[in-house]
Design a protein around this motif. Sequence first.
Motif, PDB file in Angstrom:
ATOM      1  N   PHE A 111      47.379  26.728  33.610  1.00  0.00           N
ATOM      2  CA  PHE A 111      46.687  27.960  33.952  1.00  0.00           C
ATOM      3  C   PHE A 111      47.441  28.723  35.042  1.00  0.00           C
ATOM      4  O   PHE A 111      48.009  28.119  35.952  1.00  0.00           O
ATOM      5  CB  PHE A 111      45.274  27.654  34.462  1.00  0.00           C
ATOM      6  N   VAL A 112      47.413  30.037  34.933  1.00  0.00           N
ATOM      7  CA  VAL A 112      48.049  30.905  35.918  1.00  0.00           C
ATOM      8  C   VAL A 112      47.000  31.861  36.472  1.00  0.00           C
ATOM      9  O   VAL A 112      46.246  32.471  35.714  1.00  0.00           O
ATOM     10  CB  VAL A 112      49.219  31.702  35.294  1.00  0.00           C
ATOM     11  N   ALA A 113      46.978  31.973  37.792  1.00  0.00           N
ATOM     12  CA  ALA A 113      46.140  32.967  38.467  1.00  0.00           C
ATOM     13  C   ALA A 113      47.020  34.169  38.758  1.00  0.00           C
ATOM     14  O   ALA A 113      48.140  34.015  39.271  1.00  0.00           O
ATOM     15  CB  ALA A 113      45.562  32.403  39.762  1.00  0.00           C
ATOM     16  N   ARG A 114      46.521  35.333  38.422  1.00  0.00           N
ATOM     17  CA  ARG A 114      47.264  36.577  38.656  1.00  0.00           C
ATOM     18  C   ARG A 114      46.447  37.541  39.490  1.00  0.00           C
ATOM     19  O   ARG A 114      45.245  37.675  39.291  1.00  0.00           O
ATOM     20  CB  ARG A 114      47.631  37.240  37.332  1.00  0.00           C
ATOM     21  N   LYS A 115      47.149  38.225  40.359  1.00  0.00           N
ATOM     22  CA  LYS A 115      46.567  39.313  41.145  1.00  0.00           C
ATOM     23  C   LYS A 115      47.383  40.556  40.804  1.00  0.00           C
ATOM     24  O   LYS A 115      48.601  40.570  41.000  1.00  0.00           O
ATOM     25  CB  LYS A 115      46.656  39.014  42.635  1.00  0.00           C
ATOM     26  N   VAL A 166      50.512  39.896  38.827  1.00  0.00           N
ATOM     27  CA  VAL A 166      51.559  39.055  39.411  1.00  0.00           C
ATOM     28  C   VAL A 166      51.038  37.630  39.578  1.00  0.00           C
ATOM     29  O   VAL A 166      49.951  37.433  40.140  1.00  0.00           O
ATOM     30  CB  VAL A 166      52.005  39.618  40.782  1.00  0.00           C
ATOM     31  N   PRO A 167      51.778  36.625  39.105  1.00  0.00           N
ATOM     32  CA  PRO A 167      51.335  35.238  39.297  1.00  0.00           C
ATOM     33  C   PRO A 167      51.278  34.876  40.779  1.00  0.00           C
ATOM     34  O   PRO A 167      52.254  35.069  41.510  1.00  0.00           O
ATOM     35  CB  PRO A 167      52.408  34.414  38.595  1.00  0.00           C
ATOM     36  N   VAL A 168      50.105  34.394  41.210  1.00  0.00           N
ATOM     37  CA  VAL A 168      49.913  34.010  42.612  1.00  0.00           C
ATOM     38  C   VAL A 168      49.444  32.571  42.759  1.00  0.00           C
ATOM     39  O   VAL A 168      49.322  32.072  43.871  1.00  0.00           O
ATOM     40  CB  VAL A 168      48.937  34.964  43.330  1.00  0.00           C
ATOM     41  N   GLY A 169      49.185  31.917  41.628  1.00  0.00           N
ATOM     42  CA  GLY A 169      48.742  30.529  41.678  1.00  0.00           C
ATOM     43  C   GLY A 169      48.836  29.888  40.313  1.00  0.00           C
ATOM     44  O   GLY A 169      48.936  30.575  39.294  1.00  0.00           O
ATOM     45  N   MET A 205      37.031  41.388  47.602  1.00  0.00           N
ATOM     46  CA  MET A 205      37.884  40.360  47.017  1.00  0.00           C
ATOM     47  C   MET A 205      38.788  40.995  45.962  1.00  0.00           C
ATOM     48  O   MET A 205      38.326  41.758  45.136  1.00  0.00           O
ATOM     49  CB  MET A 205      37.025  39.268  46.379  1.00  0.00           C
ATOM     50  N   PRO A 206      40.072  40.673  46.005  1.00  0.00           N
ATOM     51  CA  PRO A 206      40.986  41.250  45.014  1.00  0.00           C
ATOM     52  C   PRO A 206      40.640  40.762  43.611  1.00  0.00           C
ATOM     53  O   PRO A 206      40.050  39.709  43.434  1.00  0.00           O
ATOM     54  CB  PRO A 206      42.358  40.753  45.456  1.00  0.00           C
ATOM     55  N   ASP A 207      41.030  41.546  42.620  1.00  0.00           N
ATOM     56  CA  ASP A 207      40.792  41.177  41.239  1.00  0.00           C
ATOM     57  C   ASP A 207      41.791  40.099  40.828  1.00  0.00           C
ATOM     58  O   ASP A 207      42.991  40.342  40.778  1.00  0.00           O
ATOM     59  CB  ASP A 207      40.911  42.418  40.343  1.00  0.00           C
ATOM     60  N   ILE A 208      41.272  38.919  40.561  1.00  0.00           N
ATOM     61  CA  ILE A 208      42.095  37.772  40.184  1.00  0.00           C
ATOM     62  C   ILE A 208      41.710  37.368  38.771  1.00  0.00           C
ATOM     63  O   ILE A 208      40.527  37.241  38.453  1.00  0.00           O
ATOM     64  CB  ILE A 208      41.857  36.575  41.129  1.00  0.00           C
ATOM     65  N   THR A 209      42.706  37.167  37.921  1.00  0.00           N
ATOM     66  CA  THR A 209      42.456  36.637  36.579  1.00  0.00           C
ATOM     67  C   THR A 209      43.083  35.262  36.481  1.00  0.00           C
ATOM     68  O   THR A 209      44.120  34.990  37.108  1.00  0.00           O
ATOM     69  CB  THR A 209      43.045  37.550  35.489  1.00  0.00           C
ATOM     70  N   ILE A 210      42.449  34.401  35.714  1.00  0.00           N
ATOM     71  CA  ILE A 210      42.978  33.061  35.475  1.00  0.00           C
ATOM     72  C   ILE A 210      42.950  32.830  33.976  1.00  0.00           C
ATOM     73  O   ILE A 210      41.906  32.985  33.334  1.00  0.00           O
ATOM     74  CB  ILE A 210      42.154  31.984  36.193  1.00  0.00           C
ATOM     75  N   VAL A 243      48.826  27.706  45.292  1.00  0.00           N
ATOM     76  CA  VAL A 243      48.564  29.129  45.515  1.00  0.00           C
ATOM     77  C   VAL A 243      49.638  29.636  46.473  1.00  0.00           C
ATOM     78  O   VAL A 243      49.900  29.014  47.506  1.00  0.00           O
ATOM     79  CB  VAL A 243      47.155  29.367  46.090  1.00  0.00           C
ATOM     80  N   ASP A 244      50.244  30.748  46.111  1.00  0.00           N
ATOM     81  CA  ASP A 244      51.264  31.370  46.959  1.00  0.00           C
ATOM     82  C   ASP A 244      50.688  31.562  48.360  1.00  0.00           C
ATOM     83  O   ASP A 244      49.614  32.142  48.516  1.00  0.00           O
ATOM     84  CB  ASP A 244      51.656  32.720  46.349  1.00  0.00           C
ATOM     85  N   PRO A 245      51.367  31.058  49.396  1.00  0.00           N
ATOM     86  CA  PRO A 245      50.847  31.187  50.759  1.00  0.00           C
ATOM     87  C   PRO A 245      50.494  32.631  51.155  1.00  0.00           C
ATOM     88  O   PRO A 245      49.564  32.848  51.932  1.00  0.00           O
ATOM     89  CB  PRO A 245      51.980  30.640  51.637  1.00  0.00           C
ATOM     90  N   ALA A 246      51.200  33.610  50.597  1.00  0.00           N
ATOM     91  CA  ALA A 246      50.933  35.012  50.948  1.00  0.00           C
ATOM     92  C   ALA A 246      49.591  35.498  50.413  1.00  0.00           C
ATOM     93  O   ALA A 246      49.083  36.526  50.872  1.00  0.00           O
ATOM     94  CB  ALA A 246      52.052  35.909  50.416  1.00  0.00           C
ATOM     95  N   THR A 247      49.004  34.774  49.454  1.00  0.00           N
ATOM     96  CA  THR A 247      47.728  35.217  48.867  1.00  0.00           C
ATOM     97  C   THR A 247      46.591  34.243  49.141  1.00  0.00           C
ATOM     98  O   THR A 247      45.516  34.367  48.549  1.00  0.00           O
ATOM     99  CB  THR A 247      47.863  35.434  47.343  1.00  0.00           C
ATOM    100  N   ARG A 248      46.807  33.293  50.023  1.00  0.00           N
ATOM    101  CA  ARG A 248      45.731  32.350  50.344  1.00  0.00           C
ATOM    102  C   ARG A 248      44.637  33.066  51.123  1.00  0.00           C
ATOM    103  O   ARG A 248      44.855  34.090  51.736  1.00  0.00           O
ATOM    104  CB  ARG A 248      46.295  31.163  51.123  1.00  0.00           C
ATOM    105  N   GLY A 249      43.448  32.494  51.070  1.00  0.00           N
ATOM    106  CA  GLY A 249      42.317  33.083  51.765  1.00  0.00           C
ATOM    107  C   GLY A 249      41.427  33.923  50.866  1.00  0.00           C
ATOM    108  O   GLY A 249      40.455  34.515  51.316  1.00  0.00           O
TER     109      GLY A 249
END
Length: 157
Positions: free
Chosen positions: A52-56, A59-62, A1-6, A81-87
């Motif tokens: 809140f912002v989710a970043r990968k 980069v903001p992805v959600g 799983m990619p590192d996601i921060t919120i 959530v950006d469609p390119a980073t869903r899942g």
Amino acid sequence: MPDITIATESPRQDQVVALVAALDRYLLELYPADTCHLLDIAELEAPDLRFFVARKDGVPVGCAALRVDPSGYGEVKRMFVDPATRGHRIGERLLARLEEQARAEGLTALLLESGIHQPEALGLYRKAGFSDRGPYACYEENGVSVFMEKPLRETVA
């Protein structure tokens, strides 16, 4: 799983503004404009909003917002959530963060308005414990909205 921060962030960042604009375009492709209850960037900075912002990888992805209603409930707003980073369960993590914030603020429930053309979002909300309900606050039945609620406190019988 990619590192996601919120984290709680200002919506007035170019990449975040672009993310919110992508959400607006997405919703306006699915629904008539008069049924879209969009908050603009200025409204996302209101004192009753927690944004809140989710970043990968930075980069903001959600994004997602919690609106604290004076009557004691929280409303889920601007969940995307950006469609390119869903899942990668980013939506699930954003929703959990909103619930954590709502509980920390002593709110009794989370409410939301979504739409019939978003089965993935509705599935996410139901999996997280939301159930269907009728319109609330200023919302009205319009044929495309789905209203949901999740109690945050145990009720005593």
